[in-house]
Design a protein around this motif. Structure first.
Motif, PDB file in Angstrom:
ATOM      1  N   UNK A 290      44.794  46.553  39.296  1.00 36.98           N
ATOM      2  CA  UNK A 290      43.453  47.101  39.605  1.00 36.98           C
ATOM      3  C   UNK A 290      42.883  46.503  41.225  1.00 36.98           C
TER       4      UNK A 290
ATOM      5  N   UNK B 173      39.785  45.149  43.858  1.00 38.95           N
ATOM      6  CA  UNK B 173      38.599  44.451  43.662  1.00 38.95           C
ATOM      7  C   UNK B 173      37.282  45.308  43.436  1.00 38.95           C
TER       8      UNK B 173
ATOM      9  N   UNK C  71      37.659  48.273  41.572  1.00 38.00           N
ATOM     10  CA  UNK C  71      37.518  48.425  40.114  1.00 38.00           C
ATOM     11  C   UNK C  71      37.066  47.205  38.996  1.00 38.00           C
ATOM     12  N   UNK C  72      37.499  46.081  39.585  1.00 36.97           N
ATOM     13  CA  UNK C  72      37.145  45.021  38.640  1.00 36.97           C
ATOM     14  C   UNK C  72      35.671  44.690  38.761  1.00 36.97           C
ATOM     15  N   UNK C  73      35.041  45.016  39.842  1.00 39.12           N
ATOM     16  CA  UNK C  73      33.479  44.675  40.127  1.00 39.12           C
ATOM     17  C   UNK C  73      32.802  45.850  39.256  1.00 39.12           C
TER      18      UNK C  73
END
Lengths: 489, 336
Positions: B107, B109, B111-113
């Protein structure tokens, strides 16, 4: 505005940071506890097979992997619509009780103990676990080491590995125990009960018999009237492994009692731009900021919260100690954060008693420790009480059991807002106009968050029991005005 | 001043399990303290970054570094400790291969946030607030480290002298490694300190012939307690994993998940594991082989690169720059 940055040169440096702002008059304007780390488990677990979750989420925390392993395993039960046989549930709770006893021991002796046994004002050189050994005797070191060694040995025996067990499955566990193992678990459990009793006696002799300490515990510096959360069994007794989530108000009245699967009706998580860690609050009360009171949705999930949220303990010795604690501190609920250490010892005793109860249960060596799921997986929530707060895992999958969505509300996260509030209050109590900032501030601030045993501050699991802290007093342009340090040189 | 060697231990993107494993060498920790002055160990004892910064280059004799590199602060510490340490050891799976947190390289950054702070089912974030590197609050400005797009291993960040595998390394292997370092009985720099054999070699389960017609997931089968798990169709990674743990997981009925990384001489764990799996499938029909794999191993990345995605030749899902820090990230690092 002047700023005090507490840059602890410990786990809190990489994983936590405190900034205290002062007004031009030298009073505390605000304090922030920042968590500068994120790894993104909820995102990268999507696409993985659900049965991997107990092993993947272990790696969220190497200090309490057992809690994640267990919450994930219970979420798999729900996801696959399978009810583990009694032996499996008992084995899991036995394993979990041993873990609790081990973890609480580490916290009390390595971390919290030095402040009380040696005293918050003792010279820093002796305010550590070695100081405790010096004062109370070598015998105590032997007892603490034995408790931890036994705990890790049994966690490995039952769950496969001392750190990051590989054992939980939907519908049960991968292996049971035989009679020889059971006998050893029982024997070490009886030793553990004695150790827990000894620990409470030590607390009584050293803390409760000292009016100065009692004053610190019951004083205003560490008072926070917030809601309390904990898991309770059918009798509203504390349970670590299973039950309903109960929330009581700062006035002791029940706010809610719900199944873990309904957590989203009761809690929500806020984001602040200055921390990677979210801030949960009680949804039905609402977020009113970092404030106390019945109208503020801030809640705590700690050993003290669990005792406040319950009506008692499920084992006899722990129940006696529970009653004694509330009698001494003036009834329920207790909102003094430092009483968390006492509550932790009551829980230690409960964990060891439960350990023996389960080790002597006729079903514990049963061969039915697993049933295979037969239904199609859909969605499941699993929850346990991690030592540092209610832990919730929520998984969604496709019909093959491949994860499509994951939500995790982790123990310490529950306490993110109260930790910030406790640090601010301790700072405000100590840093006052015209009063020099001294080494005492550092320890008082440290004691404020240490009571929570925060996982992002696994510094709290220190051998010397003292975190090196450094306070830098800066002017408006960031220039260093003064520097104070403890345990630094 | 003591003439003992100077030792530092540090953690970056990790879980703290490596620290627990070091403490689990129990009383031997005193032997370590006799041989070294432990000058820096954030989890456990005294130490200051400022003093490390002031040290002459190579002023540390040994640094055991655990955790991967997920943000700018961790990269700063990796570079600092590399400069100051004569011998830098990538300690544990995260520093060695990226470990489980390295799966985040599937993933970005963003997408994670997006999920953690906005889409997460318990999130209350109508204004779409995200953590910021710099936040102005009414009292002043607060700072956070920059979260990278890609998790890097320690070896992808700085030169590493030795690797100690395991998630976490077993206490006995930690002690072996410390003994090797103390006595100078070390393999050539750049090596993994560990066994030459595989987990299968130390597993007590009985092995016969591996002929697999169907792979089963762990929740689908109650395996025989004596027989090899792979022969029973469970994807056990012991065949490709370096020995050292004592085959702990198979002994409690669970397959090896590969936390010790690839066995000696192999760089890419997943490639080795896939070759091993292909060789035990009892079929010559490409369509049947395809079906056996797709039905039984629905997540090849998570199965074969569970601990090693960041270190592998894949490194991450396909993105511009292939995981190299963007210009903004570089600026964050140099700006510290």
């Amino acid at each position: 505005m002047k700023r005090i940055s507490i840059d602890p040169i410990t786990r809190l440096e990489g994983h936590g940071k405190i900034d205290i702002f002062l007004t031009p008059e030298g009073e505390v304007a605000n304090a922030y506890v920042q968590v500068p780390e994120l790894r993104g488990f909820e995102t990268f677990c999507v696409g993985r097979p659900a049965e991997d979750m107990p092993n993947l989420t272990n790696r969220i925390c190497g200090v309490c992997p057992e809690a994640h392993h267990m919450a994930a395993t219970k979420a798999l039960d729900a996801l696959f619509h399978v009810d583990p046989p009694p032996t499996a549930k008992k084995l899991r709770e036995l394993f979990y009780s041993i873990f609790y006893a081990t973890d609480h021991t580490t916290h009390f002796y390595a971390l919290a103990g030095p402040d009380f046994v040696m005293g918050p004002d003792a010279p820093k050189e002796v305010r550590n676990i070695l100081g405790i050994v010096g004062k109370v005797g070598m015998e105590i070191a032997g007892k603490v080491l034995k408790m931890r060694r036994d705990g890790h040995y049994l966690i490995k025996m039952i769950g496969g590995r001392p750190v990051h067990p590989n054992w939980g499955l939907p519908g049960g566990v991968s292996r049971g125990i035989n009679e020889e193992q059971r006998a050893e678990i029982e024997k070490l459990g009886r030793d553990a009960v004695e150790f827990a009793k000894f620990s409470l006696k030590l607390f009584e002799d050293i803390v409760l018999k000292n009016p100065d300490y009692v004053k610190i515990v019951t004083g205003d510096i560490y008072l926070h009237k917030t809601y309390n959360m904990g898991t309770v069994d059918a009798n509203n007794h504390v349970n670590f492994y299973d039950g309903k989530i109960r929330v009581v108000g700062p006035d002791g009245r029940e706010h809610a009692k719900y199944d873990a699967k309904d957590y989203r009706e009761y809690i929500a998580e806020r984001t602040e731009p200055w921390s990677y860690l979210k801030f949960p609050y009680l949804k039905k009360i609402g977020w009113k900021g970092f404030v106390d009171g019945v109208d503020s949705g801030v809640y705590k999930a700690t050993p003290l919260s669990r005792l406040n949220a319950a009506d008692g303990m499920a084992t006899p010795l722990a129940q006696t100690e529970y009653e004694r604690m509330y009698d001494t501190l003036g009834g329920k609920p207790v909102n003094h954060t430092l009483a968390t250490h006492w509550a932790r010892l009551v829980e230690l005793l409960y964990a060891t008693e439960r350990w023996v109860e389960l080790a002597t249960d006729p079903e514990i060596t049963g061969k039915e420790f697993r049933v295979l799921p037969t239904e199609t997986p859909t969605e499941g929530v699993g929850s346990v009480e991690a030592p540092r707060g209610t832990l919730t895992h929520h998984f969604w999958t496709d019909e093959r059991g491949i994860l499509t969505k994951v939500n995790l509300v982790v123990g310490t996260t529950n306490n993110n807002a109260p930790i910030n509030m406790s640090v601010k209050r301790a700072a405000q109590s100590l840093i006052q106009k015209g009063k020099p900032v001294n080494e005492g501030l550092l320890n008082m601030v440290e004691m404020a968050f240490r009571a929570y045993d925060p996982c992002f501050g696994c510094a709290t699991h220190t051998l010397p029991g003292r975190m090196p802290l450094e306070v830098t007093l800066r002017g408006p342009d960031g220039e260093v005005i003064d520097r104070l340090a403890q345990n630094m040189d | 001043m003591s003439d003992k060697g100077k030792l530092a231990l540090y953690w970056a993107a990790s879980c703290g399990g490596c620290e627990i494993a070091v403490l689990a060498i129990n009383e031997k920790i005193l032997d370590v303290a006799n041989a070294f002055d432990i000058v820096f160990w954030p989890c456990v004892m005294d130490g200051k970054v400022r003093d490390i910064e002031k040290m002459p280059d190579k002023g540390l004799d040994l640094c055991l570094f655990n955790g991967g590199i997920r943000n700018s602060e961790q990269e700063y510490m990796a570079r600092l400790l590399r400069k100051k340490a004569k011998v830098l050891v990538a300690f544990g799976s995260c520093a060695h291969e990226g470990c489980i947190p390295g799966l985040a390289n599937m993933n970005s950054r963003d997408e994670i946030f997006q999920f953690v702070y906005k889409d997460c089912p318990s999130a209350d974030n109508p204004k779409g607030v995200l953590p910021e590197v710099e936040t102005k609050v009414s009292e002043g400005t607060l700072h956070l480290p920059f979260f990278y797009d890609t998790l890097k291993t320690l070896g992808q960040t700085v030169d590493v002298d030795y690797y100690l595998p395991g998630c976490p390394p077993e206490p006995e292997r930690i002690w072996d490694a410390i003994t090797a370092i103390l006595t100078g009985k070390l393999p050539p720099p750049g090596s993994v300190i560990g066994a030459e054999t595989t987990v299968c070699d130390e597993c007590p389960r009985k092995r016969e012939e591996k002929k697999i017609k169907e792979f089963k997931r762990t929740w689908q089968v109650i395996p025989d307690t004596e027989k090899c798990l792979l022969e029973q169709g469970i994807v056990c990674c012991g065949i490709a994993t370096r020995a050292g743990c004592g085959a702990l997981c198979p002994q409690v009925g669970s397959p090896c998940i590969g936390c010790y990384g690839p066995n000696a001489g192999v760089e890419d764990f997943g490639a080795r594991m896939m070759t091993a799996i292909a060789s035990v499938i009892d079929s010559n029909d490409p369509e049947e082989i395809d079906r056996i794999i797709q039905e039984g191993i629905p997540d090849p990345v998570g199965t074969f690169y569970r601990f090693s995605l960041a270190h592998s030749s894949l490194r991450r899902s396909n993105r511009a720059g292939n995981g190299k820090p963007a210009a903004k990230e570089e600026a964050e690092v140099s700006g510290r």
